[in-house]
Design a protein around this motif. Structure first.
Motif, mmCIF file in Angstrom:
data_model
loop_
_atom_site.group_PDB
_atom_site.id
_atom_site.type_symbol
_atom_site.label_atom_id
_atom_site.label_comp_id
_atom_site.label_asym_id
_atom_site.label_seq_id
_atom_site.Cartn_x
_atom_site.Cartn_y
_atom_site.Cartn_z
ATOM 1 N N HIS A 110 45.127 49.763 51.424
ATOM 2 C CA HIS A 110 43.720 49.642 51.027
ATOM 3 C C HIS A 110 43.097 48.449 51.729
ATOM 4 O O HIS A 110 43.568 47.331 51.619
ATOM 5 C CB HIS A 110 43.608 49.492 49.502
ATOM 6 C CG HIS A 110 43.687 50.799 48.786
ATOM 7 N ND1 HIS A 110 43.287 50.948 47.470
ATOM 8 C CD2 HIS A 110 44.090 52.027 49.200
ATOM 9 C CE1 HIS A 110 43.443 52.216 47.120
ATOM 10 N NE2 HIS A 110 43.940 52.881 48.147
ATOM 11 N N VAL A 111 42.005 48.703 52.427
ATOM 12 C CA VAL A 111 41.388 47.639 53.214
ATOM 13 C C VAL A 111 40.401 46.813 52.396
ATOM 14 O O VAL A 111 40.163 45.652 52.672
ATOM 15 C CB VAL A 111 40.686 48.218 54.463
ATOM 16 C CG1 VAL A 111 41.699 48.863 55.386
ATOM 17 C CG2 VAL A 111 39.626 49.226 54.079
ATOM 18 N N SER A 112 39.802 47.435 51.393
ATOM 19 C CA SER A 112 38.802 46.732 50.584
ATOM 20 C C SER A 112 39.438 46.200 49.307
ATOM 21 O O SER A 112 40.214 46.904 48.652
ATOM 22 C CB SER A 112 37.650 47.683 50.216
ATOM 23 O OG SER A 112 36.901 48.028 51.357
ATOM 24 N N LEU A 113 39.079 44.971 48.966
ATOM 25 C CA LEU A 113 39.603 44.339 47.756
ATOM 26 C C LEU A 113 38.484 43.595 47.066
ATOM 27 O O LEU A 113 37.696 42.890 47.717
ATOM 28 C CB LEU A 113 40.758 43.391 48.100
ATOM 29 C CG LEU A 113 41.507 42.747 46.930
ATOM 30 C CD1 LEU A 113 42.976 42.587 47.260
ATOM 31 C CD2 LEU A 113 40.886 41.437 46.510
ATOM 32 N N PHE A 114 38.393 43.775 45.758
ATOM 33 C CA PHE A 114 37.325 43.197 44.961
ATOM 34 C C PHE A 114 37.923 42.381 43.818
ATOM 35 O O PHE A 114 38.931 42.757 43.242
ATOM 36 C CB PHE A 114 36.451 44.296 44.331
ATOM 37 C CG PHE A 114 35.871 45.275 45.307
ATOM 38 C CD1 PHE A 114 36.624 46.329 45.786
ATOM 39 C CD2 PHE A 114 34.559 45.140 45.741
ATOM 40 C CE1 PHE A 114 36.099 47.250 46.691
ATOM 41 C CE2 PHE A 114 34.026 46.048 46.638
ATOM 42 C CZ PHE A 114 34.787 47.099 47.116
ATOM 43 N N TRP A 115 37.248 41.299 43.476
ATOM 44 C CA TRP A 115 37.568 40.549 42.261
ATOM 45 C C TRP A 115 36.372 40.648 41.306
ATOM 46 O O TRP A 115 35.213 40.500 41.735
ATOM 47 C CB TRP A 115 37.838 39.082 42.570
ATOM 48 C CG TRP A 115 39.185 38.782 43.139
ATOM 49 C CD1 TRP A 115 39.510 38.575 44.443
ATOM 50 C CD2 TRP A 115 40.407 38.604 42.410
ATOM 51 N NE1 TRP A 115 40.850 38.301 44.583
ATOM 52 C CE2 TRP A 115 41.427 38.314 43.341
ATOM 53 C CE3 TRP A 115 40.746 38.671 41.051
ATOM 54 C CZ2 TRP A 115 42.748 38.080 42.971
ATOM 55 C CZ3 TRP A 115 42.057 38.443 40.687
ATOM 56 C CH2 TRP A 115 43.045 38.157 41.633
ATOM 57 N N TYR A 116 36.696 40.877 40.035
ATOM 58 C CA TYR A 116 35.695 40.929 38.987
ATOM 59 C C TYR A 116 36.116 39.991 37.852
ATOM 60 O O TYR A 116 37.298 39.759 37.619
ATOM 61 C CB TYR A 116 35.555 42.355 38.422
ATOM 62 C CG TYR A 116 34.721 43.280 39.253
ATOM 63 C CD1 TYR A 116 35.243 43.881 40.398
ATOM 64 C CD2 TYR A 116 33.402 43.560 38.917
ATOM 65 C CE1 TYR A 116 34.469 44.734 41.171
ATOM 66 C CE2 TYR A 116 32.624 44.408 39.685
ATOM 67 C CZ TYR A 116 33.168 44.990 40.810
ATOM 68 O OH TYR A 116 32.394 45.829 41.575
ATOM 69 N N PRO A 126 44.708 36.027 53.195
ATOM 70 C CA PRO A 126 44.990 35.594 54.566
ATOM 71 C C PRO A 126 45.584 36.669 55.488
ATOM 72 O O PRO A 126 45.336 36.622 56.693
ATOM 73 C CB PRO A 126 45.969 34.435 54.360
ATOM 74 C CG PRO A 126 46.504 34.598 52.988
ATOM 75 C CD PRO A 126 45.435 35.254 52.189
ATOM 76 N N GLU A 127 46.350 37.597 54.945
ATOM 77 C CA GLU A 127 46.967 38.602 55.803
ATOM 78 C C GLU A 127 46.414 39.993 55.538
ATOM 79 O O GLU A 127 46.992 40.990 55.971
ATOM 80 C CB GLU A 127 48.488 38.566 55.640
ATOM 81 C CG GLU A 127 49.088 37.249 56.083
ATOM 82 C CD GLU A 127 50.592 37.178 55.880
ATOM 83 O OE1 GLU A 127 51.183 38.184 55.421
ATOM 84 O OE2 GLU A 127 51.175 36.129 56.163
ATOM 85 N N GLY A 128 45.326 40.045 54.814
ATOM 86 C CA GLY A 128 44.691 41.340 54.586
ATOM 87 C C GLY A 128 45.376 42.214 53.570
ATOM 88 O O GLY A 128 45.058 43.406 53.470
#
Lengths: 106, 118
Positions: free
Chosen positions: B29-35, B70-72
């Motif tokens: 998964h390329v997209s990462l979100f924090w909520y 840092p490493e995606g």
């Protein structure tokens, strides 16, 4: 910004009952989704429903984008349906409503 | 992995301490979100990563909040000098889609880290 209102805020049901949860928006929204957060905090995506109607087992959802609302139907509710139901739409990020807390008792 | 994994599950910090919360997204998964989710509220957006690039940090409430990837893959949300108002559940989500297209498909959330600042 766009305001989202979920109703009712709380709902108590006996097992086997049906219910309708509603999400109203103050303006047109994109990419509407419904989520269920179980009592252990896990957020599960139920539907991606920008328009139209979808069904998945006992759950179904309808979005009428032109009238700026979405409905989530739960039929023959079970205790495992308890938790908080959120609608969310894509703004600059995924924007969540405040949720409807559902308690289903046996 | 099978799902988004977050650790620790619970964290208690004394006011003024620094904390680090970890998120392991779904592999690929390329997209990462924090909520951030306060008690009785819906999740509120904090920040978004596309691979290792932090493209949106508009939701971070103060400069005490810092996130990196840092490493995606694995991401860490760090909160410095914690305050009582930081008490909340911190949720991580990932998607194989990019940017706003992430919202065209289901977003996968982890179980969250419940932070209590005393």
């Amino acid at each position: 910004g766009i305001q989202v209102e979920q109703s009712p805020p709380d709902l108590i049901l006996q097992e086997g009952a049906n219910s309708t949860l509603r999400c109203n928006f103050s303006d047109s929204v994109n990419n509407l989704q419904w989520f269920h957060q179980n009592p252990w905090g896990q957020l599960i995506n139920l539907f991606y429903i920008p328009s139209g109607t979808k069904q998945n087992g006992r759950l179904s959802a309808t979005t009428v984008a032109t009238e700026r609302y979405s409905l989530l139907y739960i039929s023959s509710s079970q205790t495992t349906d308890s938790g908080v139901y959120f609608c969310a739409f894509a703004g600059t990020a995924l924007i969540f409503g405040k949720g409807t807390t559902l308690s289903v008792s046996s | 992995g099978a799902g988004v994994s977050q650790s620790p599950r619970y964290k208690v910090a004394k006011r003024g301490q620094d904390v680090a919360l970890r998120c392991d997204p779904i592999s690929g998964h390329v997209s990462l979100f924090w909520y951030q989710q306060a008690l009785g509220q819906g999740p509120e957006f904090l920040t978004y990563f596309q691979n290792e690039a932090q493209l949106d940090k508009s939701g971070l409430p103060s400069d005490r909040f810092f996130a990196e990837r840092p490493e995606g893959s694995v991401s860490t949300l760090k909160i410095q000098r914690t305050q009582q108002e930081d008490s909340a559940v911190y949720l991580c989500a990932s998607s194989f889609r990019l940017g706003s297209s992430s919202y065209n498909s289901p977003l996968h959330f982890g179980n969250g880290t419940r932070l209590t600042v005393t």
